[in-house]
Design a protein around this motif. Structure first.
Motif, PDB file in Angstrom:
ATOM      1  N   PRO A 190       1.493 -13.665 -28.177  1.00 48.19           N
ATOM      2  CA  PRO A 190       2.536 -13.666 -27.144  1.00 48.19           C
ATOM      3  C   PRO A 190       3.244 -15.006 -27.005  1.00 48.19           C
ATOM      4  N   HIS A 191       2.669 -16.052 -27.572  1.00 45.17           N
ATOM      5  CA  HIS A 191       3.290 -17.376 -27.454  1.00 45.17           C
ATOM      6  C   HIS A 191       4.043 -17.783 -28.716  1.00 45.17           C
ATOM      7  N   PHE A 192       4.261 -16.853 -29.617  1.00 47.08           N
ATOM      8  CA  PHE A 192       4.897 -17.229 -30.878  1.00 47.08           C
ATOM      9  C   PHE A 192       6.336 -17.696 -30.670  1.00 47.08           C
ATOM     10  N   MET A 193       6.988 -17.276 -29.558  1.00 50.16           N
ATOM     11  CA  MET A 193       8.371 -17.681 -29.317  1.00 50.16           C
ATOM     12  C   MET A 193       8.482 -19.173 -29.010  1.00 50.16           C
ATOM     13  N   VAL A 194       7.399 -19.777 -28.531  1.00 48.59           N
ATOM     14  CA  VAL A 194       7.439 -21.230 -28.298  1.00 48.59           C
ATOM     15  C   VAL A 194       7.652 -21.945 -29.624  1.00 48.59           C
ATOM     16  N   GLU A 195       6.845 -21.605 -30.594  1.00 49.90           N
ATOM     17  CA  GLU A 195       6.990 -22.222 -31.912  1.00 49.90           C
ATOM     18  C   GLU A 195       8.338 -21.874 -32.531  1.00 49.90           C
ATOM     19  N   TYR A 196       8.791 -20.639 -32.309  1.00 46.68           N
ATOM     20  CA  TYR A 196      10.081 -20.206 -32.857  1.00 46.68           C
ATOM     21  C   TYR A 196      11.223 -21.068 -32.306  1.00 46.68           C
ATOM     22  N   LEU A 197      11.213 -21.312 -31.004  1.00 47.92           N
ATOM     23  CA  LEU A 197      12.279 -22.103 -30.387  1.00 47.92           C
ATOM     24  C   LEU A 197      12.244 -23.547 -30.857  1.00 47.92           C
ATOM     25  N   VAL A 198      11.057 -24.038 -31.183  1.00 41.57           N
ATOM     26  CA  VAL A 198      10.941 -25.408 -31.685  1.00 41.57           C
ATOM     27  C   VAL A 198      11.449 -25.495 -33.116  1.00 41.57           C
ATOM     28  N   THR A 199      10.944 -24.627 -33.978  1.00 43.67           N
ATOM     29  CA  THR A 199      11.247 -24.733 -35.415  1.00 43.67           C
ATOM     30  C   THR A 199      12.635 -24.202 -35.770  1.00 43.67           C
ATOM     31  N   THR A 200      13.080 -23.177 -35.058  1.00 45.76           N
ATOM     32  CA  THR A 200      14.352 -22.537 -35.426  1.00 45.76           C
ATOM     33  C   THR A 200      15.544 -23.091 -34.655  1.00 45.76           C
ATOM     34  N   CYS A 201      15.327 -23.492 -33.390  1.00 47.21           N
ATOM     35  CA  CYS A 201      16.455 -23.922 -32.545  1.00 47.21           C
ATOM     36  C   CYS A 201      16.469 -25.423 -32.283  1.00 47.21           C
ATOM     37  N   GLY A 202      15.320 -26.080 -32.493  1.00 50.80           N
ATOM     38  CA  GLY A 202      15.307 -27.530 -32.301  1.00 50.80           C
ATOM     39  C   GLY A 202      14.957 -27.986 -30.900  1.00 50.80           C
ATOM     40  N   PHE A 203      14.343 -27.105 -30.094  1.00 49.12           N
ATOM     41  CA  PHE A 203      13.911 -27.519 -28.763  1.00 49.12           C
ATOM     42  C   PHE A 203      12.630 -28.351 -28.868  1.00 49.12           C
ATOM     43  N   SER A 204      12.386 -29.179 -27.861  1.00 49.21           N
ATOM     44  CA  SER A 204      11.109 -29.879 -27.770  1.00 49.21           C
ATOM     45  C   SER A 204      10.048 -28.866 -27.354  1.00 49.21           C
ATOM     46  N   PRO A 205       8.768 -29.161 -27.587  1.00 50.08           N
ATOM     47  CA  PRO A 205       7.724 -28.215 -27.183  1.00 50.08           C
ATOM     48  C   PRO A 205       7.754 -27.876 -25.697  1.00 50.08           C
ATOM     49  N   SER A 206       8.018 -28.862 -24.848  1.00 52.35           N
ATOM     50  CA  SER A 206       8.063 -28.578 -23.406  1.00 52.35           C
ATOM     51  C   SER A 206       9.249 -27.695 -23.051  1.00 52.35           C
ATOM     52  N   GLU A 207      10.400 -27.961 -23.677  1.00 54.70           N
ATOM     53  CA  GLU A 207      11.571 -27.116 -23.437  1.00 54.70           C
ATOM     54  C   GLU A 207      11.315 -25.701 -23.936  1.00 54.70           C
ATOM     55  N   ALA A 208      10.733 -25.599 -25.116  1.00 56.30           N
ATOM     56  CA  ALA A 208      10.457 -24.289 -25.701  1.00 56.30           C
ATOM     57  C   ALA A 208       9.506 -23.487 -24.816  1.00 56.30           C
ATOM     58  N   ALA A 209       8.496 -24.151 -24.264  1.00 57.55           N
ATOM     59  CA  ALA A 209       7.557 -23.464 -23.382  1.00 57.55           C
ATOM     60  C   ALA A 209       8.275 -22.909 -22.150  1.00 57.55           C
ATOM     61  N   LYS A 210       9.209 -23.673 -21.631  1.00 54.88           N
ATOM     62  CA  LYS A 210       9.966 -23.236 -20.451  1.00 54.88           C
ATOM     63  C   LYS A 210      10.887 -22.073 -20.785  1.00 54.88           C
ATOM     64  N   PHE A 211      11.654 -22.196 -21.864  1.00 54.00           N
ATOM     65  CA  PHE A 211      12.663 -21.186 -22.178  1.00 54.00           C
ATOM     66  C   PHE A 211      12.068 -19.928 -22.821  1.00 54.00           C
ATOM     67  N   SER A 212      10.838 -19.999 -23.259  1.00 51.23           N
ATOM     68  CA  SER A 212      10.224 -18.820 -23.886  1.00 51.23           C
ATOM     69  C   SER A 212       9.715 -17.815 -22.857  1.00 51.23           C
ATOM     70  N   LYS A 213       9.583 -18.226 -21.602  1.00 52.88           N
ATOM     71  CA  LYS A 213       8.997 -17.332 -20.589  1.00 52.88           C
ATOM     72  C   LYS A 213       9.766 -16.023 -20.440  1.00 52.88           C
ATOM     73  N   PRO A 214      11.111 -16.049 -20.365  1.00 46.37           N
ATOM     74  CA  PRO A 214      11.828 -14.757 -20.272  1.00 46.37           C
ATOM     75  C   PRO A 214      11.753 -13.930 -21.556  1.00 46.37           C
ATOM     76  N   LEU A 215      11.225 -14.528 -22.618  1.00 42.84           N
ATOM     77  CA  LEU A 215      11.158 -13.848 -23.917  1.00 42.84           C
ATOM     78  C   LEU A 215       9.746 -13.410 -24.256  1.00 42.84           C
ATOM     79  N   ALA A 216       8.847 -13.464 -23.268  1.00 43.33           N
ATOM     80  CA  ALA A 216       7.434 -13.180 -23.525  1.00 43.33           C
ATOM     81  C   ALA A 216       7.187 -11.750 -23.986  1.00 43.33           C
ATOM     82  N   HIS A 217       8.122 -10.849 -23.717  1.00 45.36           N
ATOM     83  CA  HIS A 217       7.935  -9.450 -24.100  1.00 45.36           C
ATOM     84  C   HIS A 217       8.192  -9.217 -25.590  1.00 45.36           C
ATOM     85  N   LEU A 218       8.848 -10.173 -26.256  1.00 47.17           N
ATOM     86  CA  LEU A 218       9.182  -9.994 -27.670  1.00 47.17           C
ATOM     87  C   LEU A 218       7.933 -10.053 -28.545  1.00 47.17           C
TER      88      LEU A 218
END
Length: 388
Positions: A48-76
């Motif tokens: 369920p947390h794979f979107m955090v890594e996705y936002l970091v590696t694919t979009c260039g967010f920092s880990p803390s930013e990715a953790a924040k922005f991944s919350k609405p995407l937890a269903h993916l």
């Protein structure tokens, strides 16, 4: 704005045909869109947390930013839709920074359906005449475009703005540079405000449109807020059916009650009465737009250097609108020089001269004496550049 008049204006250059054209093109050219390719390329993950890594590696967010922005995407559970969205946005001219901004504003945009949601909107904006870079700027400033329906929401809002601003060109200019086009509802905000100004304040449509061309966000205030603004105008001695009401509302729209109170206190400190303040505002509504600091500086100069008494300034409040550095001080220096040479007496005449346009000032005051006093042009220098 009367419904019949509004309808007649909208018929002139309707945006709806553009939507229909856009929809047909979409069906023809996007039927095998990026979504299909992403369906193959997307990866599945039970984490369920794979979107955090996705936002970091694919979009260039920092880990803390990715953790924040991944919350609405937890269903993916797959990168299929995010891959499709990112591929599409990149193909439309968005760079990494632009994509990160959109995701940070609303991460759920990564769940959009490219074929049904994104592609038709981009085609619609192209059909309006916007270039690729224009569309990027417009969406970054009005990201609500992504989440709104073209036919039910975007078209009515753009049509309303076209009717208010008077031209498609002005609408597109604002759309590219500002972020308020899609912030309010036509039915819940704009229509009620227009009806209130027309029916209860007696303001003609033409006067409303004229003010909105320079201050369009006035009509986006919540209806109760606009009514409160009219009450504030009435407290300043401007009745709601006054021809000056829209000018006063335009000025009050940019000033909080607290800031206005601070301005009133500054002028009271110079001895202005309440009636003098009301009279000054009626003469020059833009007085309300000046900062307390600007008012104080100008009052001090006009009293201590020019020699005016506060009551005279209250009766000629236009004096407070002119820039000290660009207009008042250079012209005063010109008069002091002419007076020192015995060529002019500024007593009682400075008001009429400071109100002259640049061209008239040069023709009447400077050029006739340039041979005898060549330093006049040096005194003016770059300061005398206001054309009003």
């Amino acid at each position: 704005m009367a419904a019949a008049t509004l309808r007649s204006v909208l018929r002139r250059n309707r945006l709806v045909p553009l939507f229909e054209t856009c929809r047909l093109r979409h069906l023809l050219f996007f039927s095998s869109s990026v979504d299909d390719a992403a369906a193959v390329a997307g990866t599945m993950s039970p984490d369920p947390h794979f979107m955090v890594e996705y936002l970091v590696t694919t979009c260039g967010f920092s880990p803390s930013e990715a953790a924040k922005f991944s919350k609405p995407l937890a269903h993916l559970r797959s990168t299929e839709k995010p891959d499709a969205v990112l591929n599409f946005m990149r193909s439309q001219g968005f760079d990494g920074a632009g994509i990160r901004k959109l995701i940070s504003l609303k991460p759920i945009y990564l769940c959009c359906n490219v074929e049904k949601n994104l592609a038709p909107k981009f085609q619609f904006l192209r059909d309006l005449g916007l270039s690729e870079s224009d569309i990027v700027h417009a969406i970054l400033r009005n990201h609500g475009i992504i989440g709104q329906d073209v036919h039910r929401s975007i078209v009515p809002k753009l049509e309303m703005w076209e009717s208010l601003l008077g031209s498609r060109e002005l609408v597109l200019k604002h759309l590219k540079k500002t972020g308020w086009f899609f912030s309010s509802s036509v039915e819940k905000t704009m229509h009620p405000n227009l009806k209130f100004l027309r029916d209860e304040c007696g303001i003609p449509e033409e006067r409303v449109s004229s003010v909105l061309r320079t201050h369009p966000t006035l009509i986006l205030r919540k209806p109760e807020s606009l009514r409160a603004l009219v009450v504030r105008a009435e407290e300043l001695g401007i009745p709601r059916h006054s021809q000056m009401l829209m000018s006063i509302l335009k000025a009050l729209h940019m000033v909080s009650k607290e800031t206005l109170g601070a301005k009133v206190e500054v002028l009271r400190s110079y001895g202005w009465s309440e009636s003098e303040f009301f009279s000054a505002v009626k003469q020059s509504p833009n007085l309300l737009s000046l900062s307390p600091e600007s008012i104080r500086r100008k009052m001090d100069f006009l009293i201590n250097k020019v020699g005016y008494v506060p009551s005279f300034i209250a009766g000629h409040s236009c004096l407070l609108h002119y820039s000290l550095e660009k207009r008042v001080i250079p012209r005063l220096h010109v008069f002091e020089m002419l007076n020192m040479k015995g060529l002019w007496t500024r007593r009682g005449k400075f008001l009429s001269v400071v109100k002259l346009s640049n061209t008239k000032f040069m023709e009447k005051i400077v050029l006739p004496y340039k041979e005898k006093v060549p330093e006049l042009l040096d005194i003016l220098g770059a300061g005398e550049c206001e054309g009003k």
